[in-house]
Design an enzyme around this catalytic site. Sequence first.
Site, PDB file in Angstrom:
ATOM      1  N   HIS A  61       2.892  -1.671  -0.554  1.00 40.09           N
ATOM      2  CA  HIS A  61       2.790  -2.769   0.297  1.00 40.09           C
ATOM      3  C   HIS A  61       2.708  -2.446   1.667  1.00 40.09           C
ATOM      4  O   HIS A  61       2.324  -1.498   2.288  1.00 40.09           O
ATOM      5  CB  HIS A  61       3.252  -4.578   0.118  1.00 40.09           C
ATOM      6  CG  HIS A  61       2.741  -5.078   0.803  1.00 40.09           C
ATOM      7  ND1 HIS A  61       1.487  -5.289   1.057  1.00 40.09           N
ATOM      8  CD2 HIS A  61       3.310  -6.697   0.554  1.00 40.09           C
ATOM      9  CE1 HIS A  61       1.029  -6.409   2.149  1.00 40.09           C
ATOM     10  NE2 HIS A  61       1.933  -7.458   2.010  1.00 40.09           N
TER      11      HIS A  61
ATOM     12  N   HIS B 198      -8.333  -0.567  -0.864  1.00 30.35           N
ATOM     13  CA  HIS B 198      -7.364  -1.712  -1.108  1.00 30.35           C
ATOM     14  C   HIS B 198      -8.359  -2.214  -1.954  1.00 30.35           C
ATOM     15  O   HIS B 198      -9.380  -2.162  -3.065  1.00 30.35           O
ATOM     16  CB  HIS B 198      -7.876  -2.499   0.316  1.00 30.35           C
ATOM     17  CG  HIS B 198      -7.383  -3.713   0.742  1.00 30.35           C
ATOM     18  ND1 HIS B 198      -7.695  -4.881   0.455  1.00 30.35           N
ATOM     19  CD2 HIS B 198      -5.987  -3.200   1.019  1.00 30.35           C
ATOM     20  CE1 HIS B 198      -6.393  -5.403   1.055  1.00 30.35           C
ATOM     21  NE2 HIS B 198      -6.286  -4.968   1.577  1.00 30.35           N
TER      22      HIS B 198
ATOM     23  N   ASP C 186      -3.323   0.722   7.356  1.00 34.06           N
ATOM     24  CA  ASP C 186      -2.142   1.500   7.450  1.00 34.06           C
ATOM     25  C   ASP C 186      -2.077   2.751   7.425  1.00 34.06           C
ATOM     26  O   ASP C 186      -0.834   3.306   8.493  1.00 34.06           O
ATOM     27  CB  ASP C 186      -0.963   1.227   5.937  1.00 34.06           C
ATOM     28  CG  ASP C 186      -1.078   0.452   5.531  1.00 34.06           C
ATOM     29  OD1 ASP C 186       0.096  -1.167   6.151  1.00 34.06           O
ATOM     30  OD2 ASP C 186      -0.464  -0.460   4.487  1.00 34.06           O
TER      31      ASP C 186
END
Length: 380
Positions: free
Chosen positions: A225, A264, A316
């Site tokens: 995460h 994702h 990210d």
Amino acid sequence: PKPCLPTKQMSNKGLAGISVSNSTICTVGKQGLGLMYRGYNINDLAENCKFEEVAYLLLYGKLPTEEQLTEYLNKLASLSALTGELKTIIEVIPFSAHPMDFMRTVVSALGTLEPEGEDDAVDIVNRIISVGGPALLYWHHFHTNNTRIETECPEGRTMAEHFLYLLHQKQPSEFHVKVMNVSLILYAEHGFAASTFASRVTASTTSDMYSCIATAIGTLRGALHGGANEAAMKLLEKFSSVEEAEEGILNMLANKELIMGFGHRVYRKGDPRNKIIKKYSKELSLEPNGCPTLFAISEVIENVMSEKKKLFPNLDFYSASAYHQLGIPTGYFTPIFVLSRATGWGSHVIEQRNDNKLIRPTCTYTGPEPRDYIPIQSRL
């Protein structure tokens, strides 16, 4: 007769594709692409807003007027000071602790020092997002420089500017503030992500806001995460050239190693946030103190992952190189996620409270059939 066992139920591992509730806060991946906060497209918000405007939108349900934004900025500034009791707690937390453990501890400490009262929910979220960065950087300077820095934010200064100012102890450039601001907006909300869902589970028990946020921080800490941006930076640091990066990633794929920062659960055509933060990472790399090799390595890895695995980078991946070029230590990447996402978490906790039912799913039992009890002296 044998007792009745529950019949086998349909289940999706990880709740993939399962809608567990309605929400008015965020749309993620509708038709495989797109992200909107309360109906506003993420591209428009990132391009035009201060983070505080987005925080206001999430917490209060509408974009603020100029007057409301000024009042909100001043309110957040007034909430940025560390109390003497909180400083004492911060100073005894060892610098060997993971920064996410630090963040969780600070939120828990605030829960004991400033417990939630009636109608305090939004004020608590505002306090957490205001004091979280200053607390982290007070801890940073206390242990690295043996210095107790002043943390209170001047009126009118944004969170993005204040974080970079406290970190580097000098005025950041307008462009660096812009990049930091955009990053905070991109991380502010993302539907029922694992940490948000965890916060709503805690909220459904009628627990306090601090417990809900602490639950979310613990969930965000994991590499699958929030910790993915730190993992992405550690990956990038393994390589000193684009050639080395290409060979290294191909070897990792051949060995079936997990490459963090790609793919994702919800998006199928690409993460809309990625192209935004990638643009800023590239612009940072072109500055006099930028890292063009780091950006080039990132692009090579992106190309290999696209060609070999058909996977796209998520937020990210390029956040890692952007933060690095802003001079932010890798260990603080995910705590910055906390400072931003606390607005989303708080909004979801409030929404859960307004139409609450205890979240208590069932599971499909796959253990042994009923069997006879064996006295301890007869067990093998």
